[in-house]
Design a protein around this motif. Structure first.
Motif, PDB file in Angstrom:
ATOM      1  N   VAL A  53       0.817  -1.220   0.000  1.00  0.00           N
ATOM      2  CA  VAL A  53       0.000   0.000   0.000  1.00  0.00           C
ATOM      3  C   VAL A  53       0.848   1.267   0.000  1.00  0.00           C
ATOM      4  N   LYS A  54       2.139   1.140   0.317  1.00  0.00           N
ATOM      5  CA  LYS A  54       3.013   2.315   0.333  1.00  0.00           C
ATOM      6  C   LYS A  54       3.579   2.643  -1.050  1.00  0.00           C
ATOM      7  N   ASP A  55       3.375   1.748  -2.000  1.00  0.00           N
ATOM      8  CA  ASP A  55       3.931   1.876  -3.343  1.00  0.00           C
ATOM      9  C   ASP A  55       2.786   2.146  -4.322  1.00  0.00           C
ATOM     10  N   THR A  56       2.742   3.352  -4.882  1.00  0.00           N
ATOM     11  CA  THR A  56       1.605   3.719  -5.733  1.00  0.00           C
ATOM     12  C   THR A  56       1.542   2.874  -7.002  1.00  0.00           C
ATOM     13  N   ASP A  57       2.692   2.473  -7.548  1.00  0.00           N
ATOM     14  CA  ASP A  57       2.672   1.590  -8.717  1.00  0.00           C
ATOM     15  C   ASP A  57       2.067   0.237  -8.359  1.00  0.00           C
ATOM     16  N   SER A  58       2.438  -0.285  -7.194  1.00  0.00           N
ATOM     17  CA  SER A  58       1.883  -1.557  -6.730  1.00  0.00           C
ATOM     18  C   SER A  58       0.381  -1.450  -6.531  1.00  0.00           C
ATOM     19  N   VAL A  59      -0.069  -0.328  -5.979  1.00  0.00           N
ATOM     20  CA  VAL A  59      -1.502  -0.102  -5.765  1.00  0.00           C
ATOM     21  C   VAL A  59      -2.250  -0.121  -7.093  1.00  0.00           C
ATOM     22  N   GLN A  60      -1.748   0.640  -8.062  1.00  0.00           N
ATOM     23  CA  GLN A  60      -2.413   0.715  -9.366  1.00  0.00           C
ATOM     24  C   GLN A  60      -2.437  -0.650 -10.051  1.00  0.00           C
ATOM     25  N   ASN A  61      -1.348  -1.386  -9.959  1.00  0.00           N
ATOM     26  CA  ASN A  61      -1.278  -2.698 -10.597  1.00  0.00           C
ATOM     27  C   ASN A  61      -2.266  -3.680  -9.967  1.00  0.00           C
ATOM     28  N   ALA A  62      -2.371  -3.653  -8.636  1.00  0.00           N
ATOM     29  CA  ALA A  62      -3.275  -4.581  -7.958  1.00  0.00           C
ATOM     30  C   ALA A  62      -4.732  -4.287  -8.302  1.00  0.00           C
ATOM     31  N   VAL A  63      -5.100  -3.014  -8.291  1.00  0.00           N
ATOM     32  CA  VAL A  63      -6.483  -2.634  -8.617  1.00  0.00           C
ATOM     33  C   VAL A  63      -6.794  -2.996 -10.064  1.00  0.00           C
ATOM     34  N   LYS A  64      -5.865  -2.722 -10.967  1.00  0.00           N
ATOM     35  CA  LYS A  64      -6.062  -3.066 -12.376  1.00  0.00           C
ATOM     36  C   LYS A  64      -6.215  -4.570 -12.557  1.00  0.00           C
ATOM     37  N   GLN A  65      -5.411  -5.341 -11.805  1.00  0.00           N
ATOM     38  CA  GLN A  65      -5.482  -6.795 -11.902  1.00  0.00           C
ATOM     39  C   GLN A  65      -6.852  -7.320 -11.482  1.00  0.00           C
ATOM     40  N   VAL A  66      -7.392  -6.790 -10.395  1.00  0.00           N
ATOM     41  CA  VAL A  66      -8.702  -7.231  -9.925  1.00  0.00           C
ATOM     42  C   VAL A  66      -9.791  -6.859 -10.927  1.00  0.00           C
ATOM     43  N   ILE A  67      -9.741  -5.641 -11.436  1.00  0.00           N
ATOM     44  CA  ILE A  67     -10.768  -5.194 -12.393  1.00  0.00           C
ATOM     45  C   ILE A  67     -10.685  -6.012 -13.689  1.00  0.00           C
ATOM     46  N   THR A  68      -9.470  -6.324 -14.133  1.00  0.00           N
ATOM     47  CA  THR A  68      -9.300  -7.128 -15.346  1.00  0.00           C
ATOM     48  C   THR A  68      -9.887  -8.520 -15.157  1.00  0.00           C
ATOM     49  N   LYS A  69      -9.657  -9.112 -13.991  1.00  0.00           N
ATOM     50  CA  LYS A  69     -10.153 -10.460 -13.722  1.00  0.00           C
ATOM     51  C   LYS A  69     -11.658 -10.497 -13.518  1.00  0.00           C
ATOM     52  N   ALA A  70     -12.178  -9.524 -12.756  1.00  0.00           N
ATOM     53  CA  ALA A  70     -13.577  -9.588 -12.324  1.00  0.00           C
ATOM     54  C   ALA A  70     -14.513  -8.698 -13.145  1.00  0.00           C
ATOM     55  N   GLY A  71     -13.953  -7.723 -13.845  1.00  0.00           N
ATOM     56  CA  GLY A  71     -14.783  -6.842 -14.662  1.00  0.00           C
ATOM     57  C   GLY A  71     -15.370  -5.665 -13.910  1.00  0.00           C
ATOM     58  N   ARG A  72     -15.214  -5.642 -12.586  1.00  0.00           N
ATOM     59  CA  ARG A  72     -15.748  -4.561 -11.787  1.00  0.00           C
ATOM     60  C   ARG A  72     -15.103  -4.622 -10.404  1.00  0.00           C
ATOM     61  N   LEU A  73     -15.395  -3.641  -9.567  1.00  0.00           N
ATOM     62  CA  LEU A  73     -14.924  -3.638  -8.178  1.00  0.00           C
ATOM     63  C   LEU A  73     -15.988  -2.948  -7.347  1.00  0.00           C
ATOM     64  N   ASP A  74     -16.664  -3.717  -6.522  1.00  0.00           N
ATOM     65  CA  ASP A  74     -17.805  -3.192  -5.773  1.00  0.00           C
ATOM     66  C   ASP A  74     -17.451  -2.675  -4.384  1.00  0.00           C
ATOM     67  N   VAL A  75     -16.486  -3.325  -3.735  1.00  0.00           N
ATOM     68  CA  VAL A  75     -16.171  -2.979  -2.343  1.00  0.00           C
ATOM     69  C   VAL A  75     -14.666  -2.955  -2.147  1.00  0.00           C
ATOM     70  N   LEU A  76     -14.171  -1.847  -1.598  1.00  0.00           N
ATOM     71  CA  LEU A  76     -12.783  -1.770  -1.132  1.00  0.00           C
ATOM     72  C   LEU A  76     -12.798  -1.722   0.390  1.00  0.00           C
ATOM     73  N   ILE A  77     -12.013  -2.590   1.007  1.00  0.00           N
ATOM     74  CA  ILE A  77     -11.864  -2.580   2.466  1.00  0.00           C
ATOM     75  C   ILE A  77     -10.409  -2.281   2.780  1.00  0.00           C
ATOM     76  N   ASN A  78     -10.158  -1.087   3.270  1.00  0.00           N
ATOM     77  CA  ASN A  78      -8.807  -0.672   3.636  1.00  0.00           C
ATOM     78  C   ASN A  78      -8.495  -1.186   5.033  1.00  0.00           C
ATOM     79  N   ASN A  79      -7.873  -2.344   5.073  1.00  0.00           N
ATOM     80  CA  ASN A  79      -7.614  -3.017   6.339  1.00  0.00           C
ATOM     81  C   ASN A  79      -6.134  -3.054   6.711  1.00  0.00           C
ATOM     82  N   ALA A  80      -5.240  -3.029   5.725  1.00  0.00           N
ATOM     83  CA  ALA A  80      -3.809  -3.155   6.014  1.00  0.00           C
ATOM     84  C   ALA A  80      -3.352  -2.057   6.962  1.00  0.00           C
TER      85      ALA A  80
END
Length: 269
Positions: A53-80
């Protein structure tokens, strides 16, 4: 609830794992995150993606990966998150920066990354895991309180900014729960001869006693599930033992010095 796509930061253990396991059982498609998913070869509760979560490139890549796999993103839970204890005067500044980068800047990076997708799809839910400690400045946990308090205020502000996009922002403020946060918490050393030596050591013991008697994190998972079913959840959702939640009520009605005296007595300061 079926097929709702959920992304949980810090999903490999503790509260994050409990939330993800519970939501998966309710029919959600859950993605958790870990800085090094390969360190969990036997993890099968839900899918883990790489994220720091401290690395903005890592953040963007992870979110893009989830959206690519699932087609959408309904809930973000900031737990870390990470814990930190120490006298304010004696806590190394690099540790202060680290806890703010993880507990505050990290969730901000995540929210900024998911909002374009949530606007595009016409809605979504962001849940920030703050802390009951974020509603008060706790002795020898001041920096932890500050990070969680700041995240709570950002939650309030963002909630108003994105309401017209169908995006709901809220927070869950846990009390003490039985997780591994204590193992990863940074403790400033108890310095021989320090002006804080005795009181700080005493407070660490009290904190550890609270963790040892902490509740089951499934309570937080149930609170998350309740929120994502609601159209208009509350801004603040404390979860924990009665006295921990009651302490928030006391803070809202008691004079500051009276409440401070209660904390001093509790920690035997």
């Amino acid at each position: 609830m079926e097929n709702k796509v959920v992304l949980i930061t810090g999903g490999s253990s503790g509260i994050g794992k409990s939330i993800g396991t519970f939501l998966s059982a309710k029919g959600c498609k859950v993605y958790g995150t870990a800085r090094n998913p390969h360190n969990y070869p036997d993890f099968d509760a839900f899918e883990l993606v790489q994220l720091d979560v401290k690395d903005t490139d890592s953040v963007q890549n992870a979110v893009k990966q989830v959206i690519t796999k699932a087609g959408r993103l309904d809930v973000l839970i900031n737990n870390a998150g990470v814990g930190i204890t120490g006298p304010i005067e004696e806590t190394p500044h690099e540790e202060i920066l680290n806890v703010f980068d993880t507990n505050f800047h990290g969730p901000v990076h995540m929210m900024k990354a998911v909002l374009p997708q949530m606007r595009k799809q016409g809605g979504g839910t962001i849940i920030n895991i703050t802390s009951i400690a974020g509603y008060m400045g706790l002795p020898y946990r001041g920096f932890y309180s500050a990070t969680k308090g700041a995240l709570g205020l950002i939650t309030e502000a963002l909630r108003m900014e994105v309401k017209d996009f169908g995006v709901t922002v809220t927070n869950i403020a846990p009390g003490d729960f039985a997780t591994n946060i204590a193992a990863g918490r940074y403790h400033a050393p108890v310095l021989d001869g320090s002006a804080y030596e005795d009181k700080y050591a005493q407070t660490i013991n009290a904190i550890n006693d609270d963790v040892d008697s902490a509740g089951d994190p499934i309570q937080v998972a149930k609170a998350v599930y309740k929120i994502i079913q609601q159209d208009k959840p509350k801004v603040h959702n404390p979860v924990g033992a009665f006295m921990q939640k009651f302490s928030l009520k006391l803070k809202s009605i008691l004079p500051d010095k009276v409440y401070e005296k209660l904390l001093i007595n509790h920690y035997k300061l």
